[in-house]
Scaffold this active site. Structure first.
Site, PDB file in Angstrom:
ATOM      1  N   THR A 123      55.164 171.716   4.419  1.00  0.00           N
ATOM      2  CA  THR A 123      56.590 171.159   4.833  1.00  0.00           C
ATOM      3  C   THR A 123      57.269 171.404   6.427  1.00  0.00           C
ATOM      4  O   THR A 123      56.764 172.084   6.830  1.00  0.00           O
ATOM      5  CB  THR A 123      57.593 171.950   3.914  1.00  0.00           C
ATOM      6  OG1 THR A 123      58.949 171.703   4.114  1.00  0.00           O
ATOM      7  CG2 THR A 123      57.166 173.156   3.818  1.00  0.00           C
ATOM      8  N   TYR A 147      61.218 179.542   1.492  1.00  0.00           N
ATOM      9  CA  TYR A 147      60.264 178.509   1.362  1.00  0.00           C
ATOM     10  C   TYR A 147      59.551 178.147   2.350  1.00  0.00           C
ATOM     11  O   TYR A 147      58.291 177.939   2.105  1.00  0.00           O
ATOM     12  CB  TYR A 147      61.389 177.240   0.859  1.00  0.00           C
ATOM     13  CG  TYR A 147      60.653 176.138   0.783  1.00  0.00           C
ATOM     14  CD1 TYR A 147      59.713 175.787  -0.526  1.00  0.00           C
ATOM     15  CD2 TYR A 147      60.853 174.932   1.474  1.00  0.00           C
ATOM     16  CE1 TYR A 147      59.086 174.734  -0.704  1.00  0.00           C
ATOM     17  CE2 TYR A 147      60.164 173.666   1.485  1.00  0.00           C
ATOM     18  CZ  TYR A 147      59.309 173.567   0.237  1.00  0.00           C
ATOM     19  OH  TYR A 147      58.615 172.227   0.377  1.00  0.00           O
TER      20      TYR A 147
END
Ligand code: UDP
Length: 336
Positions: A123, A147
């Site tokens: 990501t 995250y």
């Protein structure tokens, strides 16, 4: 590559949003595919008929060893994980478990069964608040939320594992994934979604009353957050090409940004939704959301140089139109 030469791929999280598009892209290109999913957030209807489905956990080593043998798996595409940035701030250990600890178990199982190729959903969140207008893969990682850290740690494990064992890997660092299969075979089906384009099309269809605009004082031209939105089918196509590259050069691993190299603000996205739907979605200006960067735009030079990747849907209005088409189909599927 001829179809007969295409080895079998296990897709983790194949019932989920991006995973189900990867399953379609692989099948459309003639690859044998199987899916493992725990159905915590995925849907059976997202998986096409004929694809073997294993319901279970990616950290279940016995199950994985059995799948790798039964399917003669030669590559793993790993999508299973948790994806909501603000939730990772309030429940970090969930993210380190689902995205890091369980990935470790999956990687270990793959190494143990001699699976030679691994593709990982990473990501842009690993870049945090980059100083540069467009981030390259050499921009130092500096996550600003759990995250991003949970994914970066898995990249690190893959790098170290590829150095020590007969496995190469590709980490694809996704920017903001949106849209849906152009034929509406699958799409983003999560209930209680948090991602902007999904929320905006839900609002356009009357499933929500309004869209909150989180933060209007960012260091961006209109003060709202800027992101590089990539069509999920273009992203899925990049995975198939990355797999071919891993097979062609088994000693080479790759880390590549997946974005188009241009950004849109929240307000620009909402303008586009109004344009595509011919409606006016109500906007409510709110404070900043925890863990958000002001701007995240990819420099896509490396992927463009490395893979023969030609995005087919690099148009915000097309992304939104496909998201809308899927949202309507989803209403039909759910009898709404
Ligand atoms: N955003 C927003 N309203 C929403 C959801 C998102 O203003 O209801 C903003 C968010 O603050 C960010 C951008 O839209 O600037 C993209 O957020 P999203 O959750 O879609 O993806 P993220 O970049 O967090 O992975």
């Amino acid at each position: 590559m001829t179809d007969a030469a295409k080895p079998s791929v296990l897709v983790t999280g194949g019932a989920g949003y991006i995973g189900s598009h990867a399953v379609l892209a692989l099948r459309d290109a003639g690859w044998p595919v199987a899916v493992i999913d725990n159905f915590s957030t995925g849907f059976r209807f997202a998986i096409p008929d004929g694809v073997p489905i294993y319901e279970g956990d990616i950290a279940d080593r016995e199950l994985l060893a059995r799948i790798f043998t039964e399917q003669n798996t030669r590559a793993v595409m790993h999508f299973a994980g948790s994806i909501v940035v603000p939730e990772s701030v309030s429940d970090p250990l969930k993210y380190y478990n689902n995205n890091t600890v369980k990935s470790r178990a999956l990687i270990e199982a793959a190494v143990g069964s001699g699976v030679p190729h691994f593709i990982f959903s990473s990501t842009a969140a690993i870049y945090g608040m980059p100083e540069v207008a467009a981030v390259t893969e050499d921009t130092p990682p500096a996550p600003i939320n759990p995250y991003g850290w949970s994914k970066l740690m898995t990249e690190q494990m893959l790098g170290d594992t590829a150095n020590a064992h007969a496995m190469n890997f590709c980490a694809l660092r996704y920017f903001n994934v949106a849209g849906a299969d152009p034929q509406a075979r699958t799409g983003q089906s999560t209930e209680g979604a948090t991602h902007l384009i999904k929320i905006a099309v839900e609002a356009a269809l009357g499933k929500r009353t309004h869209v909150n605009v989180f933060g209007t004082d960012y260091d961006t031209p209109d003060g709202t957050g800027v992101r590089d939105y990539i069509h999920v089918s273009d992203l899925a196509a990049a995975h198939v090409l990355a797999l071919e590259a891993l097979i062609e050069q088994p000693k080479r691993s790759l880390t590549m940004n997946c974005g188009y190299g241009r950004g849109f603000s929240v307000l620009e996205v909402l303008d586009a939704v109004d344009r595509v739907t011919n409606l006016t979605v109500e906007r409510r200006m709110e404070g900043r959301r925890a863990g958000d960067s002001d701007s995240l735009i990819s420099d896509p030079s490396r992927i463009r140089k490395t893979l023969p990747w030609e995005p087919k849907h690099a148009d915000l209005d097309v992304i939104i139109a496909h998201a809308l088409q899927w949202e309507r189909k989803l209403s039909d599927l759910r009898g709404e």
